[in-house]
Design an enzyme around this catalytic site. Structure first.
Site, PDB file in Angstrom:
ATOM      1  N   ARG A 115      40.287  33.569  49.283  1.00 46.97           N
ATOM      2  CA  ARG A 115      39.676  32.379  48.677  1.00 46.97           C
ATOM      3  C   ARG A 115      40.645  31.238  48.894  1.00 46.97           C
ATOM      4  O   ARG A 115      41.778  31.265  48.394  1.00 46.97           O
ATOM      5  CB  ARG A 115      39.421  32.595  47.182  1.00 46.97           C
ATOM      6  CG  ARG A 115      39.073  31.301  46.445  1.00 46.97           C
ATOM      7  CD  ARG A 115      38.560  31.516  45.042  1.00 46.97           C
ATOM      8  NE  ARG A 115      37.218  32.067  45.084  1.00 46.97           N
ATOM      9  CZ  ARG A 115      36.398  32.116  44.027  1.00 46.97           C
ATOM     10  NH1 ARG A 115      36.793  31.634  42.857  1.00 46.97           N
ATOM     11  NH2 ARG A 115      35.195  32.640  44.131  1.00 46.97           N
ATOM     12  N   HIS A 142      30.390  29.933  50.527  1.00 51.76           N
ATOM     13  CA  HIS A 142      30.651  31.047  49.601  1.00 51.76           C
ATOM     14  C   HIS A 142      29.658  32.173  49.936  1.00 51.76           C
ATOM     15  O   HIS A 142      28.774  32.516  49.139  1.00 51.76           O
ATOM     16  CB  HIS A 142      30.464  30.557  48.164  1.00 51.76           C
ATOM     17  CG  HIS A 142      31.041  31.462  47.115  1.00 51.76           C
ATOM     18  ND1 HIS A 142      31.779  32.594  47.407  1.00 51.76           N
ATOM     19  CD2 HIS A 142      30.978  31.397  45.746  1.00 51.76           C
ATOM     20  CE1 HIS A 142      32.149  33.182  46.274  1.00 51.76           C
ATOM     21  NE2 HIS A 142      31.669  32.483  45.262  1.00 51.76           N
ATOM     22  N   GLN A 145      28.754  35.302  47.640  1.00 51.41           N
ATOM     23  CA  GLN A 145      27.902  34.958  46.502  1.00 51.41           C
ATOM     24  C   GLN A 145      26.429  34.981  46.903  1.00 51.41           C
ATOM     25  O   GLN A 145      25.573  35.462  46.156  1.00 51.41           O
ATOM     26  CB  GLN A 145      28.277  33.575  45.965  1.00 51.41           C
ATOM     27  CG  GLN A 145      27.454  33.137  44.772  1.00 51.41           C
ATOM     28  CD  GLN A 145      27.763  33.941  43.513  1.00 51.41           C
ATOM     29  OE1 GLN A 145      28.890  33.998  43.093  1.00 51.41           O
ATOM     30  NE2 GLN A 145      26.749  34.543  42.903  1.00 51.41           N
ATOM     31  N   ASP A 242      24.516  24.904  40.477  1.00 48.42           N
ATOM     32  CA  ASP A 242      25.955  25.191  40.464  1.00 48.42           C
ATOM     33  C   ASP A 242      26.629  24.040  39.719  1.00 48.42           C
ATOM     34  O   ASP A 242      26.021  22.993  39.489  1.00 48.42           O
ATOM     35  CB  ASP A 242      26.468  25.291  41.925  1.00 48.42           C
ATOM     36  CG  ASP A 242      27.942  25.685  42.015  1.00 48.42           C
ATOM     37  OD1 ASP A 242      28.482  26.258  41.053  1.00 48.42           O
ATOM     38  OD2 ASP A 242      28.560  25.395  43.063  1.00 48.42           O
ATOM     39  N   CYS A 282      25.768  30.770  40.036  1.00 48.93           N
ATOM     40  CA  CYS A 282      26.850  31.660  40.470  1.00 48.93           C
ATOM     41  C   CYS A 282      27.920  31.838  39.398  1.00 48.93           C
ATOM     42  O   CYS A 282      28.681  32.794  39.450  1.00 48.93           O
ATOM     43  CB  CYS A 282      27.459  31.138  41.764  1.00 48.93           C
ATOM     44  SG  CYS A 282      28.336  29.571  41.604  1.00 48.93           S
ATOM     45  N   ARG A 310      27.601  40.916  42.568  1.00 47.51           N
ATOM     46  CA  ARG A 310      28.755  40.642  43.432  1.00 47.51           C
ATOM     47  C   ARG A 310      29.415  41.959  43.825  1.00 47.51           C
ATOM     48  O   ARG A 310      29.822  42.155  44.965  1.00 47.51           O
ATOM     49  CB  ARG A 310      29.773  39.741  42.705  1.00 47.51           C
ATOM     50  CG  ARG A 310      29.282  38.329  42.402  1.00 47.51           C
ATOM     51  CD  ARG A 310      29.061  37.516  43.662  1.00 47.51           C
ATOM     52  NE  ARG A 310      30.250  37.438  44.484  1.00 47.51           N
ATOM     53  CZ  ARG A 310      31.266  36.599  44.281  1.00 47.51           C
ATOM     54  NH1 ARG A 310      31.224  35.741  43.292  1.00 47.51           N
ATOM     55  NH2 ARG A 310      32.298  36.580  45.105  1.00 47.51           N
TER      56      ARG A 310
HETATM   57  N1   CP Z   1      30.913  32.875  41.268  1.00 47.98           N
HETATM   58  C1   CP Z   1      32.223  33.053  41.504  1.00 47.98           C
HETATM   59  O1   CP Z   1      32.671  33.102  42.660  1.00 47.98           O
HETATM   60  O2   CP Z   1      32.971  33.186  40.384  1.00 47.98           O
HETATM   61  P1   CP Z   1      34.569  33.172  40.294  1.00 47.98           P
HETATM   62  O3   CP Z   1      35.030  31.784  40.651  1.00 47.98           O
HETATM   63  O4   CP Z   1      34.876  33.532  38.873  1.00 47.98           O
HETATM   64  O5   CP Z   1      35.124  34.160  41.275  1.00 47.98           O
HETATM   65  N1  NVA Z   2      31.068  25.262  43.849  1.00 51.25           N
HETATM   66  C1  NVA Z   2      31.926  26.039  42.979  1.00 51.25           C
HETATM   67  C2  NVA Z   2      31.609  27.487  43.090  1.00 51.25           C
HETATM   68  C3  NVA Z   2      32.400  28.353  42.133  1.00 51.25           C
HETATM   69  C4  NVA Z   2      32.157  29.814  42.305  1.00 51.25           C
HETATM   70  C5  NVA Z   2      33.373  25.783  43.314  1.00 51.25           C
HETATM   71  O1  NVA Z   2      33.723  25.753  44.506  1.00 51.25           O
HETATM   72  O2  NVA Z   2      34.171  25.600  42.392  1.00 51.25           O
END
Ligand code: CP
Ligand code: NVA
Length: 333
Positions: A115, A142, A145, A242, A282, A310
């Site tokens: 990430r 992502h 997800q 989101d 998400c 997930r």
């Molecule tokens: N939806 C998601 O990716 O959650 P986290 O940021 O908690 O991993």
């Molecule tokens: N768009 C959000 C998704 C979190 C899972 C972010 O990048 O923070």
């Protein structure tokens, strides 16, 4: 237990983008995810490609609850050891080249998830890695997800995975973030009709939109971007949203609210969707901002299944990546 899901051949080496998978490969992963979920409920873990244990390096440059949890639990259930690495406290965080990190990790682990911020850095990691690299969220996409979200839609709607093509999928809110981009790309691969409702000031990535159009042309799906929330959700089978403030945008939080208020998922907005439409988020969610609390806390919420999925979707993805790498026939007994 013998798996009944037959994954397609020629599975990609890495999973960085939603369209790294063909429609058939994506559907195979979703079917295997549903199968692994049922097996787990019965106390069974039929797929153990990380038995040994082999180690999976799970790198995080940004906060995470669900992704960290689901990859950790998933890797353990596949027989492996999940090695969580806070990348900011590794040498990567002090500027060691991504390529050098990839070479070092490849000598000791069977799999890398990352990430991070710039998608190009993830691509550089994959290019220099001898083991599969999986996108655990970048600023651009992502995709893990979206696999979980598609599994959730398949579970909740009649027809399952086979009925994903033709599903009308609306996403409302920030059109310029990783979730909007991944819904466009992953939804198009699934053959869905994806509509993004967002202000004109927050458009999806133009390259991703073009790639999504190309994917949709192959699957019979479609993608469109509109600037009116009611128009976006009209007749939708599924409505997703989101946060309006993605990770890394915290300093702009105050200015990132007003433009999105008309795109909030409320009972008034949902009145224009199909009567049985489900709502996805998400997480993490901000109740009373982008989503009304009833869609999280009310009976029939899809969101908690989405969060659980997930685990199952990523386990299926990792099985496919690792079995392809071993040259095993799919699905393997
Ligand atoms: N939806 C998601 O990716 O959650 P986290 O940021 O908690 O991993
Ligand atoms: N768009 C959000 C998704 C979190 C899972 C972010 O990048 O923070």
């Amino acid at each position: 237990m013998t798996s009944t899901t037959h994954l397609s051949q020629d599975f990609p080496r890495h999973f960085l983008r939603d369209d790294d998978l063909t429609q058939a490969q994506q559907a195979d992963v979703l079917r295997l995810a549903i199968e692994l979920k049922a097996a787990r409920t019965a106390g069974l873990h039929p797929k153990r490609p990380l038995e040994g244990p082999k180690t999976a390096a799970l790198l995080f440059d940004k906060p995470s609850t669900r992704t960290r949890l689901s990859f950790s639990v998933g890797v353990a259930e596949l027989g492996g050891f999940p090695l969580l690495i806070d990348a900011s406290t590794s040498q990567l965080g002090r500027g060691e080249p991504v390529e050098d990190t990839a070479r070092v990790l490849s000598r000791q682990v069977a799999l890398i998830t990352w990430r991070t911020f710039e998608h190009a850095k993830l691509e550089a990691m994959a290019a220099a890695s001898d083991v599969p690299v999986v996108n655990a969220l970048t600023d651009l996409l992502h995709p893990c997800q979206i696999l979980a979200d598609l599994q959730t839609v398949a579970e909740h709607r009649p027809g399952g995975v086979d009925a994903l093509p033709g599903t009308v999928f609306a996403y409302v809110g920030d059109g310029n973030n990783n979730m909007a981009n991944s819904y466009l790309l992953g939804g198009a691969v699934a053959g869905m009709h994806v509509v993004v409702g967002t202000p004109e000031t927050h458009l999806p990535d133009p390259g991703i939109l073009e790639d999504a159009r190309r994917a949709a042309a192959l699957t019979g799906g479609s993608v469109s971007v509109v600037h009116d929330a009611a128009e976006a959700v009209a007749g939708a089978d599924v409505v997703a949203t989101d946060t309006w403030v993605s990770m890394g945008q915290e300093a702009e939080a105050a200015s990132r609210e007003t433009p999105f208020v008309p795109f909030a998922v409320t009972p008034e907005l949902m009145a224009g969707a199909k009567p049985d439409a489900g709502v996805l988020h998400c997480l993490p969610a901000y109740r009373g901002k982008e989503i009304d609390a009833s869609y999280l806390d009310g009976p029939g919420s899809w969101v908690w299944d989405e969060a659980e999925n997930r685990l199952h979707a990523q386990k299926a993805l990792l099985v496919a990546l690792l079995e392809a790498r071993e040259g095993l026939p799919f699905p393997g007994a």
